[in-house]
Enzyme design. Structure first.
Site, PDB file in Angstrom:
ATOM      1  N   ALA A   1      23.029  -7.460 -50.391  1.00  0.00           N
ATOM      2  CA  ALA A   1      24.321  -8.086 -50.655  1.00  0.00           C
ATOM      3  C   ALA A   1      25.170  -7.015 -51.332  1.00  0.00           C
ATOM      4  O   ALA A   1      24.869  -6.587 -52.448  1.00  0.00           O
ATOM      5  CB  ALA A   1      24.152  -9.301 -51.552  1.00  0.00           C
ATOM      6  N   SER A   2      26.206  -6.553 -50.656  1.00  0.00           N
ATOM      7  CA  SER A   2      26.994  -5.427 -51.154  1.00  0.00           C
ATOM      8  C   SER A   2      27.662  -5.758 -52.481  1.00  0.00           C
ATOM      9  O   SER A   2      27.931  -6.922 -52.800  1.00  0.00           O
ATOM     10  CB  SER A   2      28.055  -5.032 -50.131  1.00  0.00           C
ATOM     11  OG  SER A   2      27.469  -4.563 -48.945  1.00  0.00           O
ATOM     12  N   GLN A   3      27.947  -4.716 -53.255  1.00  0.00           N
ATOM     13  CA  GLN A   3      28.610  -4.875 -54.546  1.00  0.00           C
ATOM     14  C   GLN A   3      29.963  -5.547 -54.350  1.00  0.00           C
ATOM     15  O   GLN A   3      30.763  -5.117 -53.513  1.00  0.00           O
ATOM     16  CB  GLN A   3      28.781  -3.517 -55.212  1.00  0.00           C
ATOM     17  CG  GLN A   3      29.369  -3.570 -56.603  1.00  0.00           C
ATOM     18  CD  GLN A   3      29.435  -2.192 -57.246  1.00  0.00           C
ATOM     19  OE1 GLN A   3      29.051  -1.191 -56.646  1.00  0.00           O
ATOM     20  NE2 GLN A   3      29.930  -2.124 -58.463  1.00  0.00           N
TER      21      GLN A   3
ATOM     22  N   ARG B   1      28.672 -16.943 -53.592  1.00  0.00           N
ATOM     23  CA  ARG B   1      27.812 -15.803 -53.278  1.00  0.00           C
ATOM     24  C   ARG B   1      26.335 -16.152 -53.444  1.00  0.00           C
ATOM     25  O   ARG B   1      25.498 -15.676 -52.677  1.00  0.00           O
ATOM     26  CB  ARG B   1      28.177 -14.613 -54.169  1.00  0.00           C
ATOM     27  CG  ARG B   1      27.498 -13.296 -53.756  1.00  0.00           C
ATOM     28  CD  ARG B   1      27.942 -12.149 -54.636  1.00  0.00           C
ATOM     29  NE  ARG B   1      27.413 -10.862 -54.169  1.00  0.00           N
ATOM     30  CZ  ARG B   1      26.840  -9.959 -54.953  1.00  0.00           C
ATOM     31  NH1 ARG B   1      26.703 -10.197 -56.256  1.00  0.00           N
ATOM     32  NH2 ARG B   1      26.397  -8.822 -54.469  1.00  0.00           N
TER      33      ARG B   1
END
Length: 382
Positions: free
Chosen positions: A88-90, A38
């Site tokens: 950046a999504s959870q 990530r």
């Protein structure tokens, strides 16, 4: 001098955390989150309130702690060169969405909203097939493409453009997955699906964006079913423009409730904010389009589910353990209606969010139509 830190143990720890939260249920999703770095998709963020540049090629402990925590990360705001919000999504939301997608090797997937590119890379890791993703911001498109190359996700292609039109050249798709909150489904997407394909999208409902699985029935009508609770950043452009499906009162601040008017026994105590409280919220939204997400002026104490009368500047905040009313007669009448809805929810067995289905009908601007949810029903009513 920057000291590079090993990210693999932190990715494994994130996976363990997401399994414990129930966000990860399959080995395929767990393996993808452990394998796709990530941090490689972050070159800058606003996690501290101001823009901070980071080096994904030489990740330090601070970057990795941020990247492998279960939190969303704002990467762009309208004031910078991207021209809008991007994030950046959870990870827990990403994992739930991947599980809901029921991905299999060989599936052809189109993603609407590339963002950092991490989600598309996760999809590609699971399907081992080509993934197309569309991003409206040219800057975010460039950044996502670079990040995917950095992460060696060569089977993902990022296309700059308006997600409303999809990407017909890569179809037909087994799945179209949308990673931004939208007011309805673009009709063009249905034309780009394989015969048994589906759209998985966070569609506006009750002031949130729960995930809706949309399919076509054999005789033609388009149907949707709620699959998991979520909330996403609003899409740019026609996917939200001119929409009539989400109350304009979303996130509006109303007068502070009068404690003397509170109805403490009108809602069950002990409702889980991530569980049956959301189930009640969706029940209210299925019955009344005045259901939204709102707050009170000068405080966060009442932020959440509310039924609102925008014309009367009145709101009833629905919280575990009671109702909280803004001053005025209109709020009293609104609260009476909410109590009837709550009674009905209990009488019918407190149905979960995933018990609801809907039809989709044309709504919004005639020049840029959307297929929006309507006619909500419980499964047992179908």
């Amino acid at each position: 001098m920057t000291v590079t830190v090993d990210w693999v143990p932190m990715a494994r720890a994130l996976t363990t955390d997401l399994r414990a939260k129930g966000a990860i249920r399959s080995d395929a999703v767990a393996a993808a989150i452990e394998a796709v770095p990530r941090h490689a998709f972050l070159t800058g963020h606003y996690a501290t309130g101001q823009h901070t540049r980071v080096n994904p090629d030489q990740p330090d402990a601070e970057l990795l702690a941020l990247a492998y925590a279960d939190r969303g990360i704002m990467t762009h705001i309208p004031a910078d060169d991207a021209g809008g919000f991007s994030s950046a999504s959870q990870p827990s939301i990403v994992a739930k969405m991947l599980e809901a997608a029921e991905l299999r090797p060989g599936m052809r997937v189109l993603e609407i909203g590339a963002g950092t590119g991490w989600n598309a890379a996760l999809i590609a890791h699971i399907t081992k097939a080509d993934v197309h993703t569309v991003e409206v911001s040219s800057l975010v498109t460039i950044e996502a493409s670079a990040a995917l190359a950095r992460a060696d996700a060569s089977n993902v292609t990022v296309h700059a453009g308006d997600g409303y039109v999809g990407h017909p050249d890569g179809g037909p798709y087994d799945l179209i997955v949308v990673t931004c909150g939208i007011a309805g489904i673009a009709p063009e997407w249905l034309d780009q699906l394989a015969p048994d394909g589906a759209v998985l999208a966070p569609v506006a409902h009750g002031g949130l964006h729960p995930l809706l699985r949309v399919t076509r029935t054999a005789d033609g009508p388009v149907r949707g079913e709620l699959v998991v609770n979520a909330d996403f950043m609003n899409a740019s452009g026609p996917l939200y423009a001119g929409a009539t499906t989400s109350p304009a009162t979303r996130s509006r601040a109303f007068p502070v409730p009068d404690p003397a008017d509170a109805r403490p026994r009108a809602v069950l105590e002990g409702l889980d904010p991530r569980g049956d409280y959301v189930d009640l919220w969706m029940h209210l939204a299925a019955h009344d389009t005045r259901t939204t997400c709102a707050g009170a002026e000068g405080t966060t104490d009442y932020t959440g589910c509310a039924l609102v009368d925008a014309d009367a500047d009145a709101a009833v905040f629905v919280q575990p353990g009671g109702l909280h009313l803004t001053p005025g007669r209109a709020s009293q009448a609104l609260a009476d209606q909410v109590e009837r809805y709550v009674t009905e929810w209990i009488r019918t067995g407190r149905p979960e969010l995933t018990a609801w289905t809907c039809s989709l009908t044309q709504a919004g601007n005639a020049d840029i139509p959307l297929l929006a949810p309507a006619d909500w029903q419980l499964y047992q009513d179908n």
